[in-house]
Write a protein that holds these residues in place. Structure first.
Motif, PDB file in Angstrom:
ATOM      1  N   ARG A 122       0.459  -1.519   0.511  1.00  0.00           N
ATOM      2  CA  ARG A 122      -0.183  -0.510   0.094  1.00  0.00           C
ATOM      3  C   ARG A 122       0.965   1.819  -0.312  1.00  0.00           C
ATOM      4  NH1 ARG A 122      -2.750  -3.876   2.585  1.00  0.00           N
ATOM      5  NH2 ARG A 122      -2.174  -2.858   5.836  1.00  0.00           N
ATOM      6  N   GLY A 123       2.646   0.755   0.484  1.00  0.00           N
ATOM      7  CA  GLY A 123       3.073   2.180   0.115  1.00  0.00           C
ATOM      8  C   GLY A 123       2.939   2.805   1.378  1.00  0.00           C
ATOM      9  N   TRP A 124       3.433   2.185   2.296  1.00  0.00           N
ATOM     10  CA  TRP A 124       3.120   2.679   3.992  1.00  0.00           C
ATOM     11  C   TRP A 124       4.295   2.574   4.547  1.00  0.00           C
ATOM     12  CZ3 TRP A 124      -2.041   0.734   5.773  1.00  0.00           C
ATOM     13  CH2 TRP A 124      -3.387   1.228   4.971  1.00  0.00           C
ATOM     14  N   VAL A 125       5.349   1.731   4.216  1.00  0.00           N
ATOM     15  CA  VAL A 125       6.223   1.737   5.025  1.00  0.00           C
ATOM     16  C   VAL A 125       7.662   2.455   3.979  1.00  0.00           C
ATOM     17  CG1 VAL A 125       7.672   0.046   5.643  1.00  0.00           C
ATOM     18  CG2 VAL A 125       5.318  -0.889   5.541  1.00  0.00           C
ATOM     19  N   VAL A 126       8.728   3.072   4.876  1.00  0.00           N
ATOM     20  CA  VAL A 126       9.594   2.955   4.556  1.00  0.00           C
ATOM     21  C   VAL A 126      11.042   3.091   5.522  1.00  0.00           C
ATOM     22  CG1 VAL A 126       8.662   6.077   3.853  1.00  0.00           C
ATOM     23  CG2 VAL A 126       9.383   5.804   5.613  1.00  0.00           C
ATOM     24  N   VAL A 127      12.472   3.068   4.199  1.00  0.00           N
ATOM     25  CA  VAL A 127      13.735   2.196   4.978  1.00  0.00           C
ATOM     26  C   VAL A 127      14.479   3.176   5.157  1.00  0.00           C
ATOM     27  CG1 VAL A 127      12.411  -0.458   4.479  1.00  0.00           C
ATOM     28  CG2 VAL A 127      14.051   1.078   2.818  1.00  0.00           C
ATOM     29  N   ALA A 128      15.005   2.873   6.018  1.00  0.00           N
ATOM     30  CA  ALA A 128      16.589   3.731   5.573  1.00  0.00           C
ATOM     31  C   ALA A 128      17.410   2.798   5.851  1.00  0.00           C
ATOM     32  CB  ALA A 128      17.072   4.673   6.825  1.00  0.00           C
ATOM     33  N   ASP A 129      18.213   3.080   4.391  1.00  0.00           N
ATOM     34  CA  ASP A 129      19.055   1.552   3.611  1.00  0.00           C
ATOM     35  C   ASP A 129      20.619   2.210   3.874  1.00  0.00           C
ATOM     36  OD1 ASP A 129      20.219   0.039   1.857  1.00  0.00           O
ATOM     37  OD2 ASP A 129      18.543  -0.047   0.534  1.00  0.00           O
TER      38      ASP A 129
ATOM     39  N   GLY B  80       9.828   2.863   9.589  1.00  0.00           N
ATOM     40  CA  GLY B  80       8.635   3.936   8.900  1.00  0.00           C
ATOM     41  C   GLY B  80       7.931   3.071   8.586  1.00  0.00           C
ATOM     42  N   GLN B  81       6.423   2.857   9.425  1.00  0.00           N
ATOM     43  CA  GLN B  81       4.606   3.197   8.728  1.00  0.00           C
ATOM     44  C   GLN B  81       4.188   4.037   9.292  1.00  0.00           C
ATOM     45  OE1 GLN B  81       4.224  -1.079   9.706  1.00  0.00           O
ATOM     46  NE2 GLN B  81       2.227  -0.817   9.507  1.00  0.00           N
ATOM     47  N   CYS B  82       3.678   3.856   8.219  1.00  0.00           N
ATOM     48  CA  CYS B  82       2.505   4.916   8.883  1.00  0.00           C
ATOM     49  C   CYS B  82       0.652   4.673   8.041  1.00  0.00           C
ATOM     50  CB  CYS B  82       2.142   7.049   7.749  1.00  0.00           C
ATOM     51  SG  CYS B  82       1.556   7.699   8.236  1.00  0.00           S
ATOM     52  N   ASP B  83      -0.346   4.222   8.577  1.00  0.00           N
ATOM     53  CA  ASP B  83      -0.866   3.146   8.170  1.00  0.00           C
ATOM     54  C   ASP B  83      -1.866   4.882   7.515  1.00  0.00           C
ATOM     55  OD1 ASP B  83      -4.096   3.312   7.639  1.00  0.00           O
ATOM     56  OD2 ASP B  83      -4.313   1.948   9.742  1.00  0.00           O
TER      57      ASP B  83
ATOM     58  N   ILE C 139       0.611   6.829  12.734  1.00  0.00           N
ATOM     59  CA  ILE C 139       2.542   6.416  12.801  1.00  0.00           C
ATOM     60  C   ILE C 139       2.701   5.449  13.355  1.00  0.00           C
ATOM     61  CG2 ILE C 139       5.357   6.608  13.027  1.00  0.00           C
ATOM     62  CD1 ILE C 139       3.724   8.240  11.052  1.00  0.00           C
ATOM     63  N   ARG C 140       2.812   3.784  12.558  1.00  0.00           N
ATOM     64  CA  ARG C 140       2.508   3.297  13.224  1.00  0.00           C
ATOM     65  C   ARG C 140       3.539   2.116  14.198  1.00  0.00           C
ATOM     66  NH1 ARG C 140      -2.873   1.817  15.232  1.00  0.00           N
ATOM     67  NH2 ARG C 140      -4.185   2.324  13.279  1.00  0.00           N
ATOM     68  N   LYS C 141       5.035   2.810  13.452  1.00  0.00           N
ATOM     69  CA  LYS C 141       6.696   2.120  13.514  1.00  0.00           C
ATOM     70  C   LYS C 141       7.091   3.152  13.101  1.00  0.00           C
ATOM     71  CE  LYS C 141       5.814  -2.204  11.964  1.00  0.00           C
ATOM     72  NZ  LYS C 141       4.517  -2.647  11.705  1.00  0.00           N
ATOM     73  N   LEU C 142       8.272   3.584  14.243  1.00  0.00           N
ATOM     74  CA  LEU C 142       9.371   4.372  13.465  1.00  0.00           C
ATOM     75  C   LEU C 142      10.556   3.714  14.969  1.00  0.00           C
ATOM     76  CD1 LEU C 142      10.257   6.979  11.832  1.00  0.00           C
ATOM     77  CD2 LEU C 142       9.787   8.263  14.160  1.00  0.00           C
ATOM     78  N   CYS C 143      11.220   2.796  13.414  1.00  0.00           N
ATOM     79  CA  CYS C 143      12.520   2.355  15.035  1.00  0.00           C
ATOM     80  C   CYS C 143      14.040   2.907  13.595  1.00  0.00           C
ATOM     81  CB  CYS C 143      12.191   1.229  14.334  1.00  0.00           C
ATOM     82  SG  CYS C 143      13.314   0.073  15.902  1.00  0.00           S
ATOM     83  N   VAL C 144      14.334   3.194  14.258  1.00  0.00           N
ATOM     84  CA  VAL C 144      16.297   3.233  14.754  1.00  0.00           C
ATOM     85  C   VAL C 144      16.906   2.190  14.770  1.00  0.00           C
ATOM     86  CG1 VAL C 144      17.869   5.118  14.192  1.00  0.00           C
ATOM     87  CG2 VAL C 144      15.260   5.752  13.584  1.00  0.00           C
ATOM     88  N   HIS C 145      17.499   1.898  14.058  1.00  0.00           N
ATOM     89  CA  HIS C 145      18.676   1.015  15.401  1.00  0.00           C
ATOM     90  C   HIS C 145      19.669   2.024  16.174  1.00  0.00           C
ATOM     91  CE1 HIS C 145      22.991  -1.040  15.544  1.00  0.00           C
ATOM     92  NE2 HIS C 145      21.637  -2.006  14.981  1.00  0.00           N
ATOM     93  N   PRO C 146      19.674   0.957  16.802  1.00  0.00           N
ATOM     94  CA  PRO C 146      20.576   1.585  18.212  1.00  0.00           C
ATOM     95  C   PRO C 146      22.012   2.938  16.932  1.00  0.00           C
ATOM     96  CG  PRO C 146      20.258  -0.646  18.796  1.00  0.00           C
ATOM     97  CD  PRO C 146      19.612  -0.003  17.495  1.00  0.00           C
TER      98      PRO C 146
ATOM     99  N   LEU D  25      12.454  10.225   8.557  1.00  0.00           N
ATOM    100  CA  LEU D  25      11.675   9.165   7.940  1.00  0.00           C
ATOM    101  C   LEU D  25      10.496   8.737   8.062  1.00  0.00           C
ATOM    102  CD1 LEU D  25      13.839   5.899   9.841  1.00  0.00           C
ATOM    103  CD2 LEU D  25      13.101   5.613   7.701  1.00  0.00           C
ATOM    104  N   LEU D  26      10.472  10.016   9.490  1.00  0.00           N
ATOM    105  CA  LEU D  26       9.210  10.650   9.850  1.00  0.00           C
ATOM    106  C   LEU D  26       8.653  11.478   9.084  1.00  0.00           C
ATOM    107  CD1 LEU D  26       6.840  11.104  12.021  1.00  0.00           C
ATOM    108  CD2 LEU D  26       8.107  12.872  12.408  1.00  0.00           C
TER     109      LEU D  26
END
Length: 149
Positions: free
Chosen positions: A54-61, A70-73, A79-86, A97-98
């Motif tokens: 659905r195009g709702w997810v982005v990644v930092a590559d 990051g994921q937005c419904d 914003i359902r997910k926003l997770c960055v590697h430590p 990402l946001l």
């Protein structure tokens, strides 16, 4: 570091990222069992693949390795997910990402919401820096809102 829309080739890497990063992050706040349940519910292949389609997810590559997700419904603008590697925290990657997630919302989206566990003080501080305010708290989850336009 490239922040881009996720594609179907990213689905399993996103699931693995959630299994490792999100599970460890949640465990310190809500316990191992609840963290494992959150990962099963929110970082599973079916849900991730659907959100990617659905195009709702982005990644930092970073050279083929995920540094953040990051994921937005898109239907509810949450914003359902926003997770960055430590290793990449504190350098603005979460804000990037946001920004990409918000940039993908329809032009008439007047608000975006974010949710996080009450115990997640890091997420709360991040949301405040990014212009979100607390709207409500229910069942241990803080709902924040940011007016866009």
């Amino acid at each position: 570091m490239i922040v881009r829309a996720a594609d179907r080739d990213d689905v399993m890497a996103i699931c693995r990222f959630g299994e490792k990063q999100a599970r460890a992050h949640y465990a310190s706040m809500i316990g191992e069992e609840a963290a494992a349940r959150q990962v099963r519910m929110r970082w599973n292949e079916t849900d991730i693949a659907g959100a990617v389609a659905r195009g709702w997810v982005v990644v930092a590559d970073e050279g083929g390795c995920l540094a953040g997700v990051g994921q937005c419904d898109g239907d509810e603008y949450v914003i359902r997910k926003l997770c960055v590697h430590p290793r990449h925290r504190g350098g603005g990657l979460g804000a990037r990402l946001l920004g990409v997630l918000i940039g993908q919302l329809p032009a008439d989206a007047g608000r975006v919401y974010a949710e996080h566990f009450v115990a997640d003080e890091r997420a709360g501080a991040f949301c405040e820096r990014e212009g979100f305010t607390v709207e409500r708290i229910e069942r241990g989850v803080v709902w924040r809102v940011r007016v866009l336009r």
